[in-house]
Motif scaffolding. Structure first.
Motif, PDB file in Angstrom:
ATOM      1  N   GLY A  14      43.877  29.302  22.000  1.00 25.28           N
ATOM      2  CA  GLY A  14      44.263  30.671  22.332  1.00 25.28           C
ATOM      3  C   GLY A  14      44.637  30.884  23.786  1.00 25.28           C
ATOM      4  N   VAL A  15      44.444  29.882  24.610  1.00 24.71           N
ATOM      5  CA  VAL A  15      44.845  30.046  26.011  1.00 24.71           C
ATOM      6  C   VAL A  15      46.351  29.830  26.112  1.00 24.71           C
ATOM      7  N   PRO A  16      47.088  30.822  26.644  1.00 18.73           N
ATOM      8  CA  PRO A  16      48.543  30.640  26.749  1.00 18.73           C
ATOM      9  C   PRO A  16      48.874  29.406  27.592  1.00 18.73           C
ATOM     10  N   VAL A  17      49.930  28.724  27.195  1.00 13.69           N
ATOM     11  CA  VAL A  17      50.283  27.490  27.896  1.00 13.69           C
ATOM     12  C   VAL A  17      50.619  27.764  29.365  1.00 13.69           C
ATOM     13  N   SER A  18      51.159  28.954  29.637  1.00 15.90           N
ATOM     14  CA  SER A  18      51.480  29.281  31.040  1.00 15.90           C
ATOM     15  C   SER A  18      50.214  29.313  31.890  1.00 15.90           C
ATOM     16  N   VAL A  19      49.116  29.756  31.280  1.00 20.15           N
ATOM     17  CA  VAL A  19      47.844  29.815  32.012  1.00 20.15           C
ATOM     18  C   VAL A  19      47.356  28.405  32.323  1.00 20.15           C
ATOM     19  N   LYS A  20      47.476  27.537  31.321  1.00 26.49           N
ATOM     20  CA  LYS A  20      47.033  26.150  31.519  1.00 26.49           C
ATOM     21  C   LYS A  20      47.839  25.474  32.630  1.00 26.49           C
ATOM     22  N   ILE A  21      49.141  25.671  32.591  1.00 25.09           N
ATOM     23  CA  ILE A  21      50.002  25.041  33.606  1.00 25.09           C
ATOM     24  C   ILE A  21      49.668  25.614  34.983  1.00 25.09           C
ATOM     25  N   ARG A  22      49.504  26.928  35.041  1.00 25.50           N
ATOM     26  CA  ARG A  22      49.208  27.581  36.319  1.00 25.50           C
ATOM     27  C   ARG A  22      47.879  27.074  36.900  1.00 25.50           C
ATOM     28  N   GLU A  23      46.895  26.886  36.037  1.00 27.17           N
ATOM     29  CA  GLU A  23      45.594  26.387  36.515  1.00 27.17           C
ATOM     30  C   GLU A  23      45.733  24.991  37.130  1.00 27.17           C
ATOM     31  N   ARG A  24      46.565  24.168  36.502  1.00 29.17           N
ATOM     32  CA  ARG A  24      46.776  22.807  37.046  1.00 29.17           C
ATOM     33  C   ARG A  24      47.463  22.867  38.407  1.00 29.17           C
ATOM     34  N   VAL A  25      48.459  23.747  38.514  1.00 30.33           N
ATOM     35  CA  VAL A  25      49.176  23.872  39.788  1.00 30.33           C
ATOM     36  C   VAL A  25      48.209  24.330  40.875  1.00 30.33           C
ATOM     37  N   LYS A  26      47.370  25.300  40.523  1.00 33.70           N
ATOM     38  CA  LYS A  26      46.418  25.836  41.494  1.00 33.70           C
ATOM     39  C   LYS A  26      45.365  24.795  41.873  1.00 33.70           C
ATOM     40  N   ASN A  43      61.383  29.250  43.182  1.00 35.09           N
ATOM     41  CA  ASN A  43      62.274  28.106  43.409  1.00 35.09           C
ATOM     42  C   ASN A  43      61.522  26.790  43.617  1.00 35.09           C
ATOM     43  N   ASP A  44      60.266  26.754  43.209  1.00 34.22           N
ATOM     44  CA  ASP A  44      59.519  25.494  43.242  1.00 34.22           C
ATOM     45  C   ASP A  44      59.624  24.789  41.898  1.00 34.22           C
ATOM     46  N   ASN A  45      59.638  23.468  41.943  1.00 30.56           N
ATOM     47  CA  ASN A  45      59.637  22.695  40.709  1.00 30.56           C
ATOM     48  C   ASN A  45      58.189  22.391  40.305  1.00 30.56           C
ATOM     49  N   ILE A  46      57.853  22.640  39.036  1.00 33.22           N
ATOM     50  CA  ILE A  46      56.472  22.445  38.585  1.00 33.22           C
ATOM     51  C   ILE A  46      56.383  21.413  37.450  1.00 33.22           C
ATOM     52  N   ALA A  47      57.416  20.574  37.352  1.00 34.90           N
ATOM     53  CA  ALA A  47      57.497  19.615  36.236  1.00 34.90           C
ATOM     54  C   ALA A  47      56.261  18.726  36.116  1.00 34.90           C
ATOM     55  N   GLU A  48      55.703  18.319  37.259  1.00 33.86           N
ATOM     56  CA  GLU A  48      54.581  17.368  37.195  1.00 33.86           C
ATOM     57  C   GLU A  48      53.325  17.981  36.570  1.00 33.86           C
ATOM     58  N   PHE A  49      53.311  19.293  36.397  1.00 28.75           N
ATOM     59  CA  PHE A  49      52.134  19.955  35.825  1.00 28.75           C
ATOM     60  C   PHE A  49      52.313  20.307  34.351  1.00 28.75           C
ATOM     61  N   ILE A  50      53.471  19.953  33.812  1.00 30.65           N
ATOM     62  CA  ILE A  50      53.767  20.279  32.411  1.00 30.65           C
ATOM     63  C   ILE A  50      53.653  19.022  31.571  1.00 30.65           C
ATOM     64  N   GLN A  51      52.823  19.089  30.544  1.00 29.77           N
ATOM     65  CA  GLN A  51      52.613  17.915  29.696  1.00 29.77           C
ATOM     66  C   GLN A  51      53.636  17.878  28.561  1.00 29.77           C
ATOM     67  N   PRO A  52      53.837  16.686  27.970  1.00 33.61           N
ATOM     68  CA  PRO A  52      54.817  16.571  26.880  1.00 33.61           C
ATOM     69  C   PRO A  52      54.549  17.606  25.781  1.00 33.61           C
ATOM     70  N   GLY A  53      55.589  18.261  25.336  1.00 33.82           N
ATOM     71  CA  GLY A  53      55.473  19.250  24.273  1.00 33.82           C
ATOM     72  C   GLY A  53      55.195  20.661  24.758  1.00 33.82           C
ATOM     73  N   GLU A  54      54.764  20.787  25.985  1.00 36.21           N
ATOM     74  CA  GLU A  54      54.381  22.117  26.473  1.00 36.21           C
ATOM     75  C   GLU A  54      55.572  23.023  26.797  1.00 36.21           C
ATOM     76  N   LEU A  55      56.722  22.411  27.091  1.00 39.32           N
ATOM     77  CA  LEU A  55      57.877  23.238  27.436  1.00 39.32           C
ATOM     78  C   LEU A  55      58.316  24.076  26.222  1.00 39.32           C
ATOM     79  N   GLU A  56      58.212  23.489  25.027  1.00 41.25           N
ATOM     80  CA  GLU A  56      58.540  24.227  23.805  1.00 41.25           C
ATOM     81  C   GLU A  56      57.587  25.410  23.622  1.00 41.25           C
ATOM     82  N   LYS A  57      56.296  25.160  23.916  1.00 47.53           N
ATOM     83  CA  LYS A  57      55.311  26.235  23.787  1.00 47.53           C
ATOM     84  C   LYS A  57      55.554  27.314  24.829  1.00 47.53           C
ATOM     85  N   LEU A  58      55.997  26.881  26.006  1.00 49.97           N
ATOM     86  CA  LEU A  58      56.295  27.841  27.067  1.00 49.97           C
ATOM     87  C   LEU A  58      57.473  28.720  26.661  1.00 49.97           C
ATOM     88  N   LEU A  59      58.462  28.092  26.015  1.00 52.63           N
ATOM     89  CA  LEU A  59      59.619  28.831  25.528  1.00 52.63           C
ATOM     90  C   LEU A  59      59.175  29.883  24.501  1.00 52.63           C
TER      91      LEU A  59
END
Ligand SMILES: [Zn+2]
Length: 236
Positions: free
Chosen positions: A12-24, A33-49
């Motif tokens: 139930g945790v939104p994927v954006s929250v998970k990614i943001r926590e890793r970045v933080k 305008n920052d690139n955050i690719a290194e914090f996104i795991q495989p498959g998560e971009l679809e969930k983010l969409l």
């Protein structure tokens, strides 16, 4: 929301929250305008969409648009989400293009100009298109890495594929080219139309913004700077 969500109990945790926590946790910046690719795991971009599509639907609902009966807007939320994540702002979410660098075997040491490269971006203030051109001047030395001409366009596309501020975009691109090629000098000029000034605001269709970055010998040598500027055929 607490900052330390257990990593495995993420139901139930939104994927954006998970990614943001890793970045933080990595104490990195995540401006538009920052690139955050290194914090996104495989498959998560679809969930983010999916998540963005859901939120975009909320925007349409708030704008009192009947997306249930208006077939034109029935899929707009998803289309916009896809456009942001996979197309126009994809440069935030994917790793940079691989650029093969070759040693400067020919010992090139003459001014080289690449451009105009068409660049497409959007301003981070309004998410309105920014469309323009870039010229790149490189002053190599014997240690400068040589990259193929098309690679400059790929690097520019990656940097511009984010909500940008023109002044920051040219600096980001200059830093990237500097890092990849290590030239004696680097010059960059960007000229662009900002649709937030054409479509809204002052509604001026003709105004263009021009920015330049000069590094190394381009800073020190006014003749070289003049030579570069005289060789780029900008329209008046
Ligand atoms: Zn704007």
């Amino acid at each position: 929301m607490t900052s330390a969500a257990p990593p495995d109990d993420d139901h139930g945790v939104p994927v954006s929250v998970k990614i943001r926590e890793r970045v933080k946790a990595a104490r990195q910046r995540f401006h538009s305008n920052d690139n955050i690719a290194e914090f996104i795991q495989p498959g998560e971009l679809e969930k983010l969409l999916d998540e963005v599509a859901e939120k975009m639907q909320g925007v349409l609902d708030a704008m009192v648009i009947d997306t249930e009966n208006d077939h034109n807007t029935a899929d707009t939320a998803r289309r916009v989400a896809k456009m942001y994540i996979k197309e126009v702002f994809n440069g935030r979410y994917v790793k940079g293009p691989s650029v093969t660098e070759f040693p400067n075997a020919e010992h090139l040491n003459e001014l080289m100009i690449v451009g105009p490269i068409t660049v497409r971006s959007a301003c981070s203030h309004h998410f309105c298109p920014v469309i323009g051109k870039i010229w790149i001047g490189v002053m190599p030395n014997e240690h400068t890495n040589v990259i193929g001409l098309s690679k400059y366009a790929r690097l520019a596309e990656w940097i511009m594929g984010r909500p940008q501020i023109q002044e920051e975009a040219v600096v980001q691109l200059a830093d990237l080219i500097q890092e990849k090629t290590q030239p004696d000098g680097l010059a960059l000029v960007m000229e662009a139309s900002h649709y937030c000034m054409a479509w809204r605001g002052v509604k001026d269709m003709n105004s263009k913004m021009i920015n330049s970055v000069m590094r190394g010998v381009f800073l020190k040598d006014p003749n070289l700077r003049r030579e570069f500027l005289s060789l780029i055929p900008r329209q008046p």
